[in-house]
Design an enzyme around this catalytic site. Structure first.
Site, PDB file in Angstrom:
ATOM      1  N   TYR A 118       0.713  -1.209  -0.042  1.00 40.67           N
ATOM      2  CA  TYR A 118      -0.099   0.029  -0.051  1.00 40.67           C
ATOM      3  C   TYR A 118       1.015   1.212  -0.035  1.00 40.67           C
ATOM      4  CZ  TYR A 118      -2.991   3.796   1.494  1.00 40.67           C
ATOM      5  OH  TYR A 118      -3.749   4.954   1.207  1.00 40.67           O
ATOM      6  N   HIS A 127      -4.050  16.342  -3.498  1.00 40.16           N
ATOM      7  CA  HIS A 127      -4.469  16.508  -2.008  1.00 40.16           C
ATOM      8  C   HIS A 127      -4.135  18.137  -1.510  1.00 40.16           C
ATOM      9  CE1 HIS A 127      -4.641  12.164  -1.998  1.00 40.16           C
ATOM     10  NE2 HIS A 127      -4.792  12.192  -0.659  1.00 40.16           N
ATOM     11  N   ASN A 136       0.470  11.709   5.309  1.00 37.35           N
ATOM     12  CA  ASN A 136      -0.261  11.050   6.451  1.00 37.35           C
ATOM     13  C   ASN A 136       0.590  11.017   7.606  1.00 37.35           C
ATOM     14  OD1 ASN A 136      -2.368   9.443   5.984  1.00 37.35           O
ATOM     15  ND2 ASN A 136      -1.229   7.547   4.941  1.00 37.35           N
ATOM     16  N   TYR A 192     -17.098  32.202  45.662  1.00 42.87           N
ATOM     17  CA  TYR A 192     -16.409  30.967  45.296  1.00 42.87           C
ATOM     18  C   TYR A 192     -15.078  31.605  44.326  1.00 42.87           C
ATOM     19  CZ  TYR A 192     -19.570  27.580  46.950  1.00 42.87           C
ATOM     20  OH  TYR A 192     -20.908  27.133  47.751  1.00 42.87           O
ATOM     21  N   ARG A 234     -12.383  32.490  46.896  1.00 43.36           N
ATOM     22  CA  ARG A 234     -12.273  31.099  47.839  1.00 43.36           C
ATOM     23  C   ARG A 234     -11.800  29.955  46.997  1.00 43.36           C
ATOM     24  NH1 ARG A 234     -16.744  28.599  50.902  1.00 43.36           N
ATOM     25  NH2 ARG A 234     -17.793  30.595  50.235  1.00 43.36           N
ATOM     26  N   PHE A 271      -2.280   7.414  11.756  1.00 43.92           N
ATOM     27  CA  PHE A 271      -2.372   8.554  11.292  1.00 43.92           C
ATOM     28  C   PHE A 271      -3.641   9.387  12.108  1.00 43.92           C
ATOM     29  CE2 PHE A 271      -4.030   5.313   8.342  1.00 43.92           C
ATOM     30  CZ  PHE A 271      -5.331   5.293   8.721  1.00 43.92           C
ATOM     31  N   GLU A 315     -12.745   5.634   5.147  1.00 38.33           N
ATOM     32  CA  GLU A 315     -12.205   6.454   5.870  1.00 38.33           C
ATOM     33  C   GLU A 315     -13.520   6.861   6.932  1.00 38.33           C
ATOM     34  OE1 GLU A 315      -9.745   9.355   4.307  1.00 38.33           O
ATOM     35  OE2 GLU A 315      -8.245   7.874   3.456  1.00 38.33           O
TER      36      GLU A 315
END
Length: 516
Positions: free
Chosen positions: A58, A88, A200, A285, A288, A334, A420
């Site tokens: 791959y 990409h 990746n 608060y 404190r 990834f 994915e």
């Protein structure tokens, strides 16, 4: 970054957050330790061997994602990687700050330096040279879902290495090849798997999470210093800071927060003036419980820090080259889920530090709660509004941060034709942190203005020496508020003092460190 700066030497697997913060803040160049080279080159040799073989591996001789079943001929493996990067480069939105891009590049070096990615040392050297000579890829902010890696932003980064995309150089935005040439560098064509190794990974998300973490930690420390000043401004009690209270609960952040606040208030004449005979039994608060709230936020930030330090040193691409086993194996490193969780934790801490700080601002401007301070901290209320609307601004920022603190990691959606099918959303989960830090710095800046004004109204009584140093630091840039004036520059200056760490350091006391 200045040309004379020596590079920070990175030890893959062992680089700490302090070094990464130093690189991020200073713009220093960085380079892998030469000891990392043999492992990097061994993995590259294994990939080159696989690229010439008949077995489908791959990302080496196959397509990507849903197209992984398609075999690519050896003669086309280099073109495959170039096509991967160009296709990409789909980021949109404004370019991220150069400091973020440089940190992302440093993190990518650390990942490649683990010797499991299969890239040639030549590419490592090119990225190191880009950092040293100030060639910074232009990376759009939006487009990553945090799995399968930060694909789009890392593709924009990588495009410059092969002579595409755009980069900043000496104040100008140039085409990638021109920017490299102007810096005396040349693009390097990608070999088998190298494009995949670069895109990746989680380095975009991790860079933004780290910068958010660094800003959040500074804000937490600043909040402790400023809240101590607020305590004196409203003539609050130091009894809730008694060490036994905090040791009985046992949380480290709470114990540290209380200890610092005790040291900050030690010697305050204001405090001693009402130690006896004060008819008030307890403070609200927001005064404190500051150690319990901001101390808890510090503990959360340290948990996130541990995750991000591991991630910064991780090999996060796919497939990974297991050189000793002689394997190239597909996995899922990834997936940025750890970064997404860390970013959500940081967001929660930022929101809560701001929420309790805003209540202290509201306390100080309210004459019914501030122990006789004038309304809105102005000497002539009515004719003047004082810090009335500054408090409203803090309310707006507090509310905005509450909305931004909603978790991102729980929002997954399938992508890439359902291949994915679960993603982390870590990228924008981490990216929002910068806006939240800025909002918090402004909230704390307004608290600082109110607290300093309140302490000055207690004259001739004076606060402690450390807190007086804080007031003096502020007054070097922002004058005491008398009659109403144009206040926006005052808020901006106070926010910068907080964000730059100047106020926390002005007290002159040791501050809690992110690494325990």
């Amino acid at each position: 970054m200045t040309p004379e700066m020596s590079p920070e030497i990175l030890i893959p697997g062992k680089t700490g957050l302090a070094q990464l913060e130093r690189i991020w803040r200073s713009g220093a160049p960085a380079a892998l330790s030469p000891a990392a080279r043999p492992a990097v080159e061994a993995a590259a040799a294994r990939v080159a061997e696989a690229a010439q073989g008949d077995v489908a591996v791959y990302g080496v001789n196959t397509g990507f994602g849903k197209l992984a079943s398609l075999k690519i001929a050896p003669k086309d493996t280099a073109k495959l990687q170039e096509n991967l990067i160009l296709s990409h480069c789909c980021g949109v939105g404004d370019a991220i700050p150069e400091a973020q891009t440089r940190l992302m590049m440093v993190l990518k070096l650390l990942s490649l330096g683990r010797g499991a990615s299969g890239v040639r040392w030549e590419l490592v050297e090119l990225m190191q040279d880009m950092l040293a000579r100030g060639v910074t890829p232009v990376v759009p902010a939006q487009g990553s879902v945090g799995a399968s890696g930060d694909l789009a932003p890392l593709a924009h980064m990588t495009a410059v290495l092969i002579g595409h995309g755009h980069a900043a150089f000496q104040g100008h935005i140039l085409p990638g090849a021109e920017a490299l040439a102007a810096a005396g560098l040349r693009p390097v064509p990608l070999g088998p798997k190298e494009g995949l190794a670069f895109i990746n990974g989680t380095q975009f998300s991790t860079a933004f999470a780290l910068s958010g973490l660094f800003g959040a930690w500074n804000a937490a420390r600043s909040a402790l210093v400023i809240s101590a000043l607020s305590t004196d401004a409203i003539m609050g009690s130091t009894a809730p800071l008694q060490p036994e209270i905090h040791s009985l609960r046992g949380h480290a952040g709470q114990i540290e927060a209380a200890a610092l606040m005790r040291a900050l208030l030690e010697g305050s004449v204001i405090r001693e003036s009402h130690r006896n005979g004060d008819i008030r039994v307890q403070d609200p608060y927001c005064i404190r419980c500051q150690p319990q709230v901001t101390g808890a936020a510090m503990d959360v930030l340290r948990q996130a820090a541990r995750t991000l330090e591991i991630e910064a040193n991780a090999a996060t691409d796919n497939p990974l080259v297991l050189t000793e086993a002689g394997l190239i194996v597909s996995g899922g490193n990834f997936h940025a889920e750890p970064v997404g969780f860390a970013a959500d934790m940081i967001a929660l801490a930022l929101s809560e530090i701001g929420a309790i700080a805003q209540r202290r601002v509201a306390l100080m401007v309210d004459p019914t709660l501030s122990c006789d301070l004038p309304p809105f901290l102005t000497p002539e209320p009515g004719l003047n509004s004082g810090l009335m609307i500054a408090e409203v601004t803090t309310a707006a920022l507090m509310s905005e941060n509450k909305h931004l603190a909603n978790p991102c990691v729980t929002d997954s959606t399938p992508t890439s034709a359902n291949q994915e099918d679960h993603v982390s959303m870590a990228a924008h989960g981490a990216r929002r942190l910068g806006r939240m830090v800025e909002n918090l710095n402004h909230i704390l800046g307004v608290e600082l203005l109110c607290a300093a004004q309140g302490v000055e109204f207690r004259a001739p009584l004076v606060t402690s020496a450390p807190l007086q140093r804080v007031v003096t630091c502020l007054r070097q840039q922002v004058a005491t508020l008398g009659t109403d004036r144009f206040l926006a520059p005052d808020l901006a200056a106070a926010g910068r003092l907080v964000g730059g760490g100047t106020i926390a350091k002005a007290a002159g006391l040791p501050l809690p460190e992110l690494a325990e």
